[in-house]
Design an enzyme around this catalytic site. Structure first.
Site, PDB file in Angstrom:
ATOM      1  N   ASP A   9     -17.056 -28.976 -11.540  1.00  0.00           N
ATOM      2  CA  ASP A   9     -16.352 -29.952 -10.704  1.00  0.00           C
ATOM      3  C   ASP A   9     -15.948 -31.138 -11.573  1.00  0.00           C
ATOM      4  O   ASP A   9     -16.798 -31.821 -12.145  1.00  0.00           O
ATOM      5  CB  ASP A   9     -17.284 -30.406  -9.570  1.00  0.00           C
ATOM      6  CG  ASP A   9     -16.558 -31.198  -8.492  1.00  0.00           C
ATOM      7  OD1 ASP A   9     -15.322 -31.287  -8.550  1.00  0.00           O
ATOM      8  OD2 ASP A   9     -17.247 -31.723  -7.602  1.00  0.00           O
ATOM      9  N   MET A  10     -14.642 -31.366 -11.696  1.00  0.00           N
ATOM     10  CA  MET A  10     -14.155 -32.495 -12.484  1.00  0.00           C
ATOM     11  C   MET A  10     -14.597 -33.805 -11.834  1.00  0.00           C
ATOM     12  O   MET A  10     -14.676 -33.902 -10.616  1.00  0.00           O
ATOM     13  CB  MET A  10     -12.630 -32.456 -12.589  1.00  0.00           C
ATOM     14  CG  MET A  10     -12.084 -31.238 -13.313  1.00  0.00           C
ATOM     15  SD  MET A  10     -12.731 -31.054 -14.992  1.00  0.00           S
ATOM     16  CE  MET A  10     -12.161 -32.579 -15.736  1.00  0.00           C
ATOM     17  N   ASP A 103      -9.456 -28.895  -9.029  1.00  0.00           N
ATOM     18  CA  ASP A 103     -10.434 -29.442  -9.973  1.00  0.00           C
ATOM     19  C   ASP A 103     -11.839 -28.884  -9.794  1.00  0.00           C
ATOM     20  O   ASP A 103     -12.813 -29.479 -10.227  1.00  0.00           O
ATOM     21  CB  ASP A 103     -10.477 -30.963  -9.844  1.00  0.00           C
ATOM     22  CG  ASP A 103     -10.920 -31.430  -8.461  1.00  0.00           C
ATOM     23  OD1 ASP A 103     -10.929 -30.603  -7.532  1.00  0.00           O
ATOM     24  OD2 ASP A 103     -11.245 -32.626  -8.316  1.00  0.00           O
ATOM     25  N   GLU A 104     -11.947 -27.705  -9.202  1.00  0.00           N
ATOM     26  CA  GLU A 104     -13.279 -27.193  -8.841  1.00  0.00           C
ATOM     27  C   GLU A 104     -13.253 -25.671  -8.828  1.00  0.00           C
ATOM     28  O   GLU A 104     -12.289 -25.059  -8.364  1.00  0.00           O
ATOM     29  CB  GLU A 104     -13.636 -27.736  -7.461  1.00  0.00           C
ATOM     30  CG  GLU A 104     -14.999 -27.425  -6.949  1.00  0.00           C
ATOM     31  CD  GLU A 104     -15.203 -27.982  -5.550  1.00  0.00           C
ATOM     32  OE1 GLU A 104     -16.324 -27.846  -5.037  1.00  0.00           O
ATOM     33  OE2 GLU A 104     -14.244 -28.523  -4.951  1.00  0.00           O
TER      34      GLU A 104
END
Length: 348
Positions: A9-10, A103-104
Site C-alpha cells: 500500500d503506497m 496504489d494497492e
C-alpha cells in the site's frame, strides 16, 4: 507460513507524488482533490492528517480544519503513470498480483523466486524508493486479511509480519472496525450492543454471528480467528471500466464536457493498459439539470485501449447531441473486452 501473501500500500500516494514532483511541498500539509465547493479530498499528506483531514472529506470542511493547507488539483494521469511503474516492479516479484486500486495490491509468492516474505518486501520497498522516490508499506502473512492488517500497522514506510502463532492475541485488542468485511453500519450496530473490540466479539457464540451479521457472519467469525480462504486473483472478470463526474455548474458547453471526457479517456486507457485489456464499446452518459439520464453508445469493429480512439468516439457522440437543458453529470464507460496478447506472425 505455508502460503506467503503480501499486501502493499503506497503511503498517501497522490500527495506523495505531488511532494515528489514539487520539492517545495515536502513537509507541508498537502491536500489533493477538487478545490470547488463540491470537491472532496482524494488524498492528503501525513502532515495534513494531523489536522483531522481524511479521504472523501468535503473540501470546504478540510479548509476549515486546515486553512493554511496547500490544496492541489488531482492529476490522475500522473498518478497512473507512476502506478504503472510500481506494478511493473511488483510483477518482477511474482506473476500473482491482484490490483485493488491504483496504489494497492495483494501478492502471492507461491510462484515467485522469493520464498521469504521479508526479502520480497525489502526488495519492493528499495526499488520503489530508489526508482520513484516514494515509500510503500507492506504487510506479510499467510492470508489476505492479515496481510492487509499488517500493511496498515505502522504506516508510513512500515513493514509488519503476522504469523500463525501470533493469532488470536495480536487481534484481540483491535477495534472491530479493523475487520475486513465489517461495514460502518455493522460496526455501529455492534457498538450499540457494547461490542467495541475484537476481544468482545471473539467471546460470542457462532450463532450470534449469523443472527446479527447475516450471510457474512461466519466469514467474520473465521477472520478474527486468523482464517481467510480468499485467493489472490490476477484479474477479476470485470465487464466495464467507467468514470463520471458531477459538474460544479450545470452547462450546455460541449467543449467543457469534452474536456471531462478527455480526462476520463486517459484514466480508463491507463487502467486497461495496466491490465493488458482492450475494449470496443464506448458509452457516454449524461444527466440533465432536471435529472434525466441519457446514454449513447458506439461499438467499434476493432478492439483498442488508445486514448485518441476513445476520445474520437466521444467527440462524435457529443457533437451529435442537442442539449436543451444544462448538463449536471457526465460519464464514460468502456466495455466489450478482450485480452491484449501479442500474436506470433508468420514470415509471409
Amino acid at each position: 507460513m505455508d502460503k506467503i501473501i503480501l499486501h502493499v500500500d503506497m503511503d498517501a500516494f497522490f500527495a506523495a507524488v505531488e511532494q515528489r514532483d514539487n520539492p517545495k511541498l515536502r513537509g507541508e500539509p498537502v491536500i489533493v482533490g477538487g478545490i470547488s465547493e463540491r470537491g472532496v479530498v482524494s488524498t492528503c499528506s501525513y502532515e495534513a492528517r494531523k489536522y483531522g483531514i481524511h479521504s472523501a472529506m468535503p473540501i470546504f470542511i478540510a479548509q476549515k480544519l486546515c486553512p493554511n493547507g496547500i490544496y492541489v488539483l488531482t492529476r490522475y494521469s500522473r498518478y497512473k503513470e507512476i502506478s504503472l511503474k510500481i506494478f511493473e516492479i511488483l510483477r518482477e516479484v511474482t506473476p500473482l498480483v491482484e490490483p485493488l486500486s491504483i496504489d494497492e495490491a495483494y501478492l502471492d509468492l507461491s510462484q515467485s523466486n522469493f520464498k521469504d516474505g521479508m526479502e520480497a518486501a525489502l526488495f519492493i520497498k528499495k526499488r520503489v524508493y530508489r526508482e520513484l522516490g516514494l515509500t510503500i508499506s507492506v504487510g506479510i502473512s499467510y492470508n489476505k486479511f492479515l496481510a492487509k492488517l499488517g500493511s496498515d500497522w505502522n504506516k508510513p514506510n512500515g513493514i509488519m509480519v503476522i504469523n500463525e502463532d501470533m493469532i488470536p492475541d495480536i487481534l484481540l485488542p483491535l477495534s472491530i472496525s479493523k475487520i475486513y468485511g465489517l461495514g460502518a453500519k455493522s460496526v455501529k450496530k455492534l457498538n450499540n450492543m457494547g461490542i467495541f473490540y475484537i476481544r468482545d466479539l471473539y467471546e460470542l457464540p457462532k450463532n450470534f454471528y449469523f443472527e446479527y451479521l447475516g450471510k457474512w457472519g461466519m466469514e467474520i467469525y473465521d477472520r478474527i480467528r486468523g482464517i481467510d480462504k480468499r485467493e489472490v486473483i490476477i484479474e477479476k472478470d470485470r465487464k466495464s471500466y467507467g468514470k463520471e463526474r458531477t459538474l460544479k455548474v450545470d452547462t450546455e458547453d460541449k467543449e467543457e464536457l469534452l474536456i471531462c471526457l478527455k480526462d476520463f479517456c486517459i484514466q480508463i486507457s491507463n487502467d486497461l493498459i495496466m491490465r493488458s485489456l482492450e475494449g470496443r464499446t464506448i458509452t457516454v452518459k449524461y444527466k440533465s439539470s432536471v435529472f434525466e439520464s441519457h446514454t449513447r453508445s458506439k461499438t467499434l469493429n476493432y478492439y483498442t485501449n488508445k486514448v485518441e480512439e476513445f476520445y474520437k468516439v466521444c467527440e462524435e457522440i457529443i457533437e451529435g447531441e442537442d442539449f436543451t437543458t444544462g448538463i449536471r453529470l457526465i460519464g464514460l464507460t468502456i466495455s466489450s473486452f478482450k485480452e491484449n496478447t501479442i500474436e506470433q506472425l508468420t514470415l509471409f
